[in-house]
Enzyme design. Structure first.
Site, mmCIF file in Angstrom:
data_model
loop_
_atom_site.group_PDB
_atom_site.id
_atom_site.type_symbol
_atom_site.label_atom_id
_atom_site.label_comp_id
_atom_site.label_asym_id
_atom_site.label_seq_id
_atom_site.Cartn_x
_atom_site.Cartn_y
_atom_site.Cartn_z
ATOM 1 N N ASP A 212 -9.863 5.568 -6.826
ATOM 2 C CA ASP A 212 -10.533 5.059 -5.625
ATOM 3 C C ASP A 212 -11.322 3.803 -5.975
ATOM 4 O O ASP A 212 -12.526 3.833 -6.176
ATOM 5 C CB ASP A 212 -11.456 6.157 -5.085
ATOM 6 C CG ASP A 212 -11.799 5.921 -3.634
ATOM 7 O OD1 ASP A 212 -11.261 4.963 -3.042
ATOM 8 O OD2 ASP A 212 -12.601 6.696 -3.091
ATOM 9 N N LYS B 161 -2.921 12.986 -0.682
ATOM 10 C CA LYS B 161 -4.381 12.912 -0.603
ATOM 11 C C LYS B 161 -5.019 14.291 -0.794
ATOM 12 O O LYS B 161 -4.439 15.306 -0.415
ATOM 13 C CB LYS B 161 -4.802 12.349 0.764
ATOM 14 C CG LYS B 161 -4.214 10.992 1.091
ATOM 15 C CD LYS B 161 -4.710 9.896 0.174
ATOM 16 C CE LYS B 161 -6.018 9.298 0.605
ATOM 17 N NZ LYS B 161 -5.942 8.342 1.690
ATOM 18 N N TYR C 49 -1.245 0.337 -13.250
ATOM 19 C CA TYR C 49 -0.281 1.351 -12.809
ATOM 20 C C TYR C 49 0.977 0.766 -12.167
ATOM 21 O O TYR C 49 1.851 1.503 -11.736
ATOM 22 C CB TYR C 49 -0.942 2.350 -11.849
ATOM 23 C CG TYR C 49 -1.684 1.718 -10.680
ATOM 24 C CD1 TYR C 49 -1.014 0.944 -9.740
ATOM 25 C CD2 TYR C 49 -3.050 1.917 -10.510
ATOM 26 C CE1 TYR C 49 -1.695 0.370 -8.684
ATOM 27 C CE2 TYR C 49 -3.741 1.351 -9.461
ATOM 28 C CZ TYR C 49 -3.052 0.574 -8.542
ATOM 29 O OH TYR C 49 -3.715 0.013 -7.504
ATOM 30 N N CYS D 255 -38.368 -2.849 21.125
ATOM 31 C CA CYS D 255 -38.205 -1.577 20.403
ATOM 32 C C CYS D 255 -38.215 -1.871 18.907
ATOM 33 O O CYS D 255 -37.342 -2.580 18.404
ATOM 34 C CB CYS D 255 -36.905 -0.894 20.798
ATOM 35 S SG CYS D 255 -36.596 0.598 19.842
ATOM 36 N N CYS E 100 -36.596 6.692 24.406
ATOM 37 C CA CYS E 100 -36.420 6.282 23.009
ATOM 38 C C CYS E 100 -37.525 6.888 22.157
ATOM 39 O O CYS E 100 -38.709 6.721 22.470
ATOM 40 C CB CYS E 100 -36.460 4.759 22.917
ATOM 41 S SG CYS E 100 -36.484 4.171 21.217
ATOM 42 N N CYS F 94 -39.854 3.732 20.891
ATOM 43 C CA CYS F 94 -40.686 2.859 21.726
ATOM 44 C C CYS F 94 -40.934 3.472 23.104
ATOM 45 O O CYS F 94 -41.594 2.861 23.939
ATOM 46 C CB CYS F 94 -40.041 1.489 21.876
ATOM 47 S SG CYS F 94 -38.549 1.499 22.895
ATOM 48 N N LYS G 167 -4.798 8.996 -8.031
ATOM 49 C CA LYS G 167 -4.965 7.816 -7.173
ATOM 50 C C LYS G 167 -6.419 7.382 -7.328
ATOM 51 O O LYS G 167 -7.338 8.066 -6.875
ATOM 52 C CB LYS G 167 -4.648 8.171 -5.727
ATOM 53 C CG LYS G 167 -4.769 6.983 -4.789
ATOM 54 C CD LYS G 167 -4.192 7.326 -3.424
ATOM 55 C CE LYS G 167 -4.122 6.126 -2.516
ATOM 56 N NZ LYS G 167 -5.408 5.513 -2.242
ATOM 57 N N GLU H 268 0.335 10.725 -10.915
ATOM 58 C CA GLU H 268 -0.864 10.188 -11.571
ATOM 59 C C GLU H 268 -2.011 10.151 -10.571
ATOM 60 O O GLU H 268 -1.777 10.100 -9.367
ATOM 61 C CB GLU H 268 -0.590 8.780 -12.096
ATOM 62 C CG GLU H 268 -0.292 7.807 -10.978
ATOM 63 C CD GLU H 268 0.322 6.494 -11.453
ATOM 64 O OE1 GLU H 268 -0.414 5.729 -12.067
ATOM 65 O OE2 GLU H 268 1.505 6.249 -11.183
ATOM 66 N N CYS I 165 -31.401 2.987 24.179
ATOM 67 C CA CYS I 165 -32.772 2.581 24.462
ATOM 68 C C CYS I 165 -32.713 1.248 25.209
ATOM 69 O O CYS I 165 -31.963 0.355 24.827
ATOM 70 C CB CYS I 165 -33.517 2.434 23.140
ATOM 71 S SG CYS I 165 -35.008 1.444 23.257
ATOM 72 N N SER J 117 0.867 -1.177 0.000
ATOM 73 C CA SER J 117 0.000 0.000 0.000
ATOM 74 C C SER J 117 0.908 1.232 0.000
ATOM 75 O O SER J 117 2.111 1.106 -0.165
ATOM 76 C CB SER J 117 -0.969 -0.027 1.170
ATOM 77 O OG SER J 117 -0.252 -0.024 2.360
#
Ligand code: IVH
Length: 751
Positions: A135, A329, A241, A458, A434, A437, A133, A131, A452, A97
């Site tokens: 996703d 990034k 790549y 619920c 909640c 409920c 990146k 270049e 809750c 990576s």
């Protein structure tokens, strides 16, 4: 046997091995071309009958000459029966990576560091490629003698999933290459364009199937399909790549290597540029960032790579990232808008989550109308310890708030502009009941979240539990997505997971009712029942994860499944451990109390005495079961307590038992039985120098070993690095074999 099959067989009988080999090659080519015409160009050039005849001839030849079966055999291609799961492929070179840079100074540091490492002066040429990146998800394609022999996902970097049949359906991936080195591993990114993503989601929605959160998830979900016919129907693309093993170097520079890959028939990203300086790299980054919204596919940064491949070799890599590349990034996106309301969502564990209802605003090209507000403390302007955040500014309905969005994570409310606060805005009062409920919602000591207490009564919790149960990583029932399960719940057909498996019999005569419902026809109802039947046999890890027990995520579920291998063994241990969980909690309280008392009395706290006292009355059997649970690497007391609490809760347990009685959970496959460590229970301790603990664990597990966090009589092997302490002592006492890191690497063949 049909006439056609007879004819194919007859032809086959007359061929000798040499002629069969030639014919198999012709058939692979013809069927490959027919597949491409049919699946990729949507322009079939053979009739179905002609195509089937060729397929049958091929199958008959392979049956007669199994040794001549080609790596690119048409029988392995699209339309092959779904396999029970992906087999694993060990990458001949690890898939790495990238480390990250977030601003210009990180990039300058990266360039400067490389100059120093290589001993280059400031003026020596040092070109880089820059270049986008992409996703998506990375994929490694192995070609031998110009033929695609396998395709593997990155996995843990060492071992990935064999997705060969699926990769063959991607039109950007050539199945044959001419003029390629004898061995060539091409690496790159599988992705989906924005347009294809939108069309796919629309189709999924129409069919009542699950939609995808973003193009990357859609690409991953499509590539990791057990049925290649599904992958084939999804419009995936591929950019090359990088590369792994190559028998002859592709070129001397990254730039030329990419050109070579392009000449071989791969798609190379056209925004790739060779840059001579850090300034040029940053300028290209700025250009790509500007073009980002118009590219038509998701990117999340720019990757810089040292262009000279001999420099790349010298720079080498750290444990999981190369020194010669970095990902720059894109920053998170920000926008201001007004907070129109706060909705409270109730999750499957009862957590009350505040969600900001916003005046819609565009953040980085995406319209955002909801954002998370995390929890009540966050709204009030303090963190979990009561310390101020945002300088203590609280958030009120009517406020002007800043929205932050990074990648595909849920947008969040990051800040508030007090100068724009309306005079009428009141501090937000977080509900203590909640909203679904009306059960009391309480906050336990040390928990940032209010929950809750309604449990299964619920409706919100029940629905969320069901949605989780059918989710992709859990039961993943085709045709029964979040929307459908919610509708069935509303109509009272499915109240708990077990009800899914009695749906067919309960419908019985009432089948008409299902068919009459909007969106269900005879065929889709039958398909649904069939899909449900298929999931009666389910991987143990998926079952454990599907229960939605707090703190038991996918990883913990897999760890538990690997350790216990059967539902009964798990349930028995958790049940036996119940008194120990009580002791554990008592010990925690005793420790807190002793600390406070000791502080009051101005003496040193005696924590072990407090702990021992709390454990004193616990049966050895309960203690042993508890130790077994928390001894599993990755499973701690929090998970163990949560398991025990859930299993001891009578209504919850009855619901789980009803479910499990209808299922056949399957044990995880044990792998690589030929490794000397297969089947062993291994413990790693001390510091490891050549691999991270996670890497070591993954490697050991990929070889079929169990990794445990503590030494016990069940331990077969201790791998001890420098600084090993009590675990090494205990292993010595128990007479357990102990080796060092190098010994381990030699043992598993990585030395
Ligand atoms: S190079 C040895 N180039 O980003 C270097 N990776 O965050 C291997 N990625 O695992 C990666 N676009 O999946 C490289 N142009 C690109 C990329 C790229 C996307 C992905 C890749 C990698 C991840 C690291």
């Amino acid at each position: 046997m049909s006439k056609q099959t007879d004819a194919a067989k007859e032809g086959v009988q007359q061929l000798d091995a040499a002629a069969a080999k030639v014919r198999l090659a012709e058939l692979a080519k013809a069927l490959g071309a027919a597949n491409a015409a049919y699946y990729q160009d949507d322009a079939p050039d053979l009739s179905d009958a002609e195509y089937d005849a060729l397929k049958r001839e091929n199958a008959a030849l392979e049956a007669r000459f199994p040794d001549l079966k080609r790596p690119d055999s048409p029988t392995e291609q699209v339309g092959a029966a779904p396999s029970a799961g992906f087999s694993k492929i060990t990458h001949s070179q690890r898939m790495l990576s990238l480390s990250n840079a977030f601003d210009a100074s990180d990039v300058q540091d990266f360039v400067g560091g490389i100059r120093r490492y290589l001993g280059l002066g400031d003026n020596a040429p040092l070109p880089f490629t820059a270049e986008p990146k992409i996703d998506g998800l990375s994929l490694s394609l192995r070609y031998e003698n110009g033929t695609l022999v396998h395709a593997a996902t990155r996995g843990d970097g060492t071992t990935g999933e064999n997705v060969t049949s699926n990769a063959r359906t991607i039109s950007d991936i050539p199945t044959t290459l001419s003029g390629a080195p004898e061995i060539l591993e091409v690496r790159g990114e599988v992705y989906m364009s924005h347009a294809d993503f939108a069309a796919l989601n629309a189709r999924q929605e129409d069919a009542g199937d699950k939609t995808f959160a973003n193009p990357r998830n859609a690409a991953a979900g499509s590539l990791r399909q057990l049925d290649p016919a599904i992958t084939k129907s999804r419009p995936l693309r591929f950019f090359a790549y990088a590369w792994g093993e190559v028998s002859v170097p592709l070129a001397e520079t990254q730039t030329d290597a990419l050109a070579r890959l392009e000449a071989l028939g791969f798609q190379i990203n056209d925004r790739t540029k060779t840059c001579d300086s850090g300034e040029e790299m940053l300028a290209h980054y700025a250009r790509i960032e500007e073009e980002r919204a118009d590219l038509g596919y998701d990117i999340d940064g720019v990757v810089y790579k040292v262009d000279d491949l001999s420099y790349q070799r010298r720079l080498g890599m750290r444990s999981t990232t190369p020194r010669w590349a970095i990902a720059h990034k894109f920053p998170a996106e920000l926008a201001w808008t007004s907070l129109e309301g706060i909705d409270i969502q109730v999750g499957r564990t009862g957590a009350l989550s505040p969600v900001a209802r916003l005046k819609p605003v565009t953040v980085g090209g995406v319209v955002v109308s909801n954002a998370t507000l995390h929890n009540e403390d966050y709204i009030a302007g303090r963190d979990a310890n009561g310390a101020p955040i945002r300088n203590g500014k609280d958030i009120r309905i009517g406020d002007t708030v800043q929205i932050y969005r990074a990648g595909d994570v849920i947008p969040k409310v990051a800040d508030v502009d007090l100068s724009k606060r309306p005079a009428t805005a009141e501090p937000y009062a977080f509900p203590t009941a909640c909203p679904q409920c009306e059960s009391q919602a309480i906050r336990e000591e040390g928990d940032a979240v209010r929950r809750c207490t309604g449990g299964l009564i619920c409706p919100a919790q029940a629905v969320e539990k069901l949605k989780h149960f059918v989710s992709r990583a859990a039961f993943d029932i085709e045709g029964l997505g979040a929307k459908q399960v919610e509708a069935f719940h509303t109509d009272g057909w499915i109240k708990e997971p077990a009800d899914i498996f009695t749906l067919r019999e309960r419908f019985g005569q009432g089948l008409q009712q299902l068919k009459n419902r909007e969106g269900w026809g005879e065929k889709s109802a039958e398909n649904l029942f069939q899909a449900i039947e298929e999931k009666r046999e389910i991987a143990l890890a998926r079952l454990i994860f599907a229960l939605g027990i707090r703190h038991v995520g996918e990883v913990a579920a897999a760890d538990l499944a690997r350790h216990y291998t059967s539902w009964d063994a798990l349930a028995e241990t958790v049940d036996k451990a119940a008194p120990a969980a009580t002791a554990h909690r008592a010990a925690e309280e005793a420790i807190v109390a002793e600390r406070a008392k000791a502080a009051d009395e101005g003496r040193r706290a005696n924590l072990s005495a407090a702990r021992d006292a709390a454990w004193a009355d616990t049966q050895p059997e309960a203690k042993a079961a508890w130790d077994d649970l928390i001894g599993i690497d990755g499973i701690g007391a929090t998970v163990a307590v949560s398991l025990v609490t859930t299993f001891q809760q009578a209504t919850e347990r009855a619901s789980i038992d009803r479910l499990v009685a209808m299922l056949t959970p399957t044990a995880p496959e044990t792998r690589a039985t030929d490794s000397p460590v297969a089947g062993m229970t291994v413990v790693f301790t001390g510091s490891l120098e050549k691999m991270t603990r996670a890497e070591a664990k993954a490697r050991a597990e990929s070889l079929g070993a169990k990794v445990s966090g503590s030494v016990s009589a069940k331990t077969d092997l201790l791998v001890a690095g420098p600084g090993a302490g009590s675990k090494a002592t205990k292993a010595a006492e128990l007479g357990i074999e102990t080796i060092d890191e190098d010994g381990w690497l030699a043992l598993v063949g990585d030395g």
